[in-house]
Scaffold this motif. Structure first.
Motif, PDB file in Angstrom:
ATOM      1  N   GLN A   1       0.828  -1.206   0.000  1.00  0.00           N
ATOM      2  CA  GLN A   1       0.000   0.000   0.000  1.00  0.00           C
ATOM      3  C   GLN A   1       0.864   1.258   0.000  1.00  0.00           C
ATOM      4  OE1 GLN A   1      -2.152  -1.155   3.555  1.00  0.00           O
ATOM      5  NE2 GLN A   1      -4.058  -1.409   2.389  1.00  0.00           N
TER       6      GLN A   1
ATOM      7  N   SER B 280       2.267   1.668  -3.544  1.00  0.00           N
ATOM      8  CA  SER B 280       1.255   2.171  -4.482  1.00  0.00           C
ATOM      9  C   SER B 280       1.048   3.670  -4.321  1.00  0.00           C
ATOM     10  CB  SER B 280      -0.074   1.447  -4.280  1.00  0.00           C
ATOM     11  OG  SER B 280       0.054   0.093  -4.633  1.00  0.00           O
ATOM     12  N   LYS B 281       0.938   4.119  -3.076  1.00  0.00           N
ATOM     13  CA  LYS B 281       0.761   5.553  -2.817  1.00  0.00           C
ATOM     14  C   LYS B 281       1.969   6.349  -3.290  1.00  0.00           C
ATOM     15  CE  LYS B 281      -1.283   7.173   0.789  1.00  0.00           C
ATOM     16  NZ  LYS B 281      -1.707   7.517   2.156  1.00  0.00           N
TER      17      LYS B 281
ATOM     18  N   LYS C 255       2.110   6.576  -7.182  1.00  0.00           N
ATOM     19  CA  LYS C 255       1.152   7.586  -7.667  1.00  0.00           C
ATOM     20  C   LYS C 255       1.666   8.993  -7.414  1.00  0.00           C
ATOM     21  CE  LYS C 255      -2.901   4.663  -7.256  1.00  0.00           C
ATOM     22  NZ  LYS C 255      -4.047   4.289  -6.458  1.00  0.00           N
ATOM     23  N   LYS C 256       2.199   9.228  -6.215  1.00  0.00           N
ATOM     24  CA  LYS C 256       2.719  10.548  -5.865  1.00  0.00           C
ATOM     25  C   LYS C 256       3.864  10.944  -6.791  1.00  0.00           C
ATOM     26  CE  LYS C 256       5.022  12.876  -1.957  1.00  0.00           C
ATOM     27  NZ  LYS C 256       6.277  13.216  -2.612  1.00  0.00           N
TER      28      LYS C 256
ATOM     29  N   GLY D 175       6.823   5.326   4.283  1.00  0.00           N
ATOM     30  CA  GLY D 175       5.441   5.765   4.187  1.00  0.00           C
ATOM     31  C   GLY D 175       5.248   7.187   4.653  1.00  0.00           C
TER      32      GLY D 175
END
Length: 89
Positions: free
Chosen positions: A5, A8-9, A12-13, A79
């Motif tokens: 997760q 993925s974030k 995208k960023k 993260g």
């Protein structure tokens, strides 16, 4: 949040910031960081993604140091923050 997760974030960023991002899953060198992030007109960046509270394994640290010796950027991400290859949380 799982490592997947977080990845993925982050992908995208980075892509919204104009990076070309490649998820490295199988390579000829064990311990290579998870992501290859190539900014426009700049150096390649290797990013190892870890869950909060985890750190790169010794082989991953070794590989990131090898990458840095070749002039590329290498660091890890939990993260929330980016860390130099030899830094901890």
């Amino acid at each position: 949040m799982t490592e997947q997760q977080i990845q993925s974030k982050l992908i995208k960023k980075l892509e919204t910031e104009g990076y070309y991002v490649i998820k490295l899953s199988v390579t000829n060198k064990p311990g290579i960081p998870d992501l290859l992030a190539i900014p426009k007109d700049s150096n390649v960046e290797f990013i190892e993604v870890k869950k909060k509270g985890q750190k790169p394994r010794p082989l991953q640290i070794y590989r990131m140091n090898e990458i840095k010796k070749h002039g590329a950027k290498a660091y890890w991400y939990n993260g929330e923050e980016y860390f130099d290859v030899n830094e901890g949380e």
